[in-house]
Design a protein around this motif. Sequence first.
Motif, short mmCIF file in Angstrom:
data_model
loop_
_atom_site.label_atom_id
_atom_site.label_comp_id
_atom_site.label_asym_id
_atom_site.label_seq_id
_atom_site.Cartn_x
_atom_site.Cartn_y
_atom_site.Cartn_z
N TRP A 28 28.15 70.80 77.65
CA TRP A 28 28.37 69.41 78.07
C TRP A 28 29.60 69.20 78.94
N MET A 29 30.38 70.22 79.19
CA MET A 29 31.53 70.10 80.08
C MET A 29 31.14 70.54 81.49
N PRO A 30 31.72 69.90 82.51
CA PRO A 30 31.43 70.35 83.88
C PRO A 30 31.98 71.76 84.11
N MET A 31 31.22 72.55 84.81
CA MET A 31 31.59 73.94 85.07
C MET A 31 31.87 74.13 86.55
N VAL A 32 32.68 75.13 86.87
CA VAL A 32 32.97 75.49 88.26
C VAL A 32 32.71 76.98 88.43
N GLN A 33 32.30 77.35 89.63
CA GLN A 33 32.08 78.75 89.97
C GLN A 33 33.36 79.30 90.58
N GLY A 34 33.64 80.55 90.32
CA GLY A 34 34.82 81.17 90.90
C GLY A 34 34.73 82.68 90.79
N GLU A 35 35.81 83.34 91.12
CA GLU A 35 35.89 84.78 91.02
C GLU A 35 37.04 85.15 90.12
N VAL A 36 36.87 86.22 89.37
CA VAL A 36 37.90 86.73 88.47
C VAL A 36 38.20 88.16 88.88
N ALA A 37 39.49 88.45 89.07
CA ALA A 37 39.91 89.81 89.41
C ALA A 37 40.36 90.52 88.14
N ALA A 45 32.36 84.31 88.26
CA ALA A 45 32.52 83.77 86.91
C ALA A 45 32.24 82.27 86.92
N GLU A 46 31.82 81.77 85.79
CA GLU A 46 31.61 80.34 85.59
C GLU A 46 32.57 79.90 84.49
N CYS A 47 33.41 78.90 84.79
CA CYS A 47 34.43 78.45 83.84
C CYS A 47 34.36 76.94 83.68
N VAL A 48 34.90 76.46 82.57
CA VAL A 48 35.02 75.02 82.37
C VAL A 48 35.96 74.48 83.43
N ASP A 49 35.60 73.37 84.06
CA ASP A 49 36.40 72.76 85.12
C ASP A 49 37.78 72.37 84.58
N PRO A 50 38.86 72.99 85.08
CA PRO A 50 40.19 72.69 84.55
C PRO A 50 40.70 71.29 84.91
N SER A 51 40.04 70.61 85.85
CA SER A 51 40.48 69.26 86.20
C SER A 51 39.96 68.20 85.24
N THR A 52 39.07 68.58 84.32
CA THR A 52 38.54 67.67 83.33
C THR A 52 39.43 67.68 82.09
N PRO A 53 40.00 66.52 81.73
CA PRO A 53 40.85 66.50 80.53
C PRO A 53 40.05 66.72 79.26
N VAL A 54 40.63 67.45 78.34
CA VAL A 54 39.99 67.73 77.05
C VAL A 54 40.99 67.40 75.96
N LYS A 55 40.58 66.57 75.02
CA LYS A 55 41.45 66.24 73.90
C LYS A 55 41.24 67.28 72.81
#
Length: 69
Positions: A28-37, A45-55
Amino acid sequence: NEATPQPAFRAAIAELGRILIYEAMRDWMPMVQGEVASPLGVTDAECVDPSTPVKVRTRILPMPWRAYP
């Protein structure tokens, strides 16, 4: 097993908790695509969008099984 040192057990349980929370949030959290070295190379890699606040709410529970010296 019962011979596992307490710090190692607690670290493993904490890591398991982080993995379970991440997996639950993925639905249920927005995800973003990126690369991991890594030392093995770069991978997608697919990660939870860090710009979305999480309590995050934490609660310290008593641990009756802990052996006190």
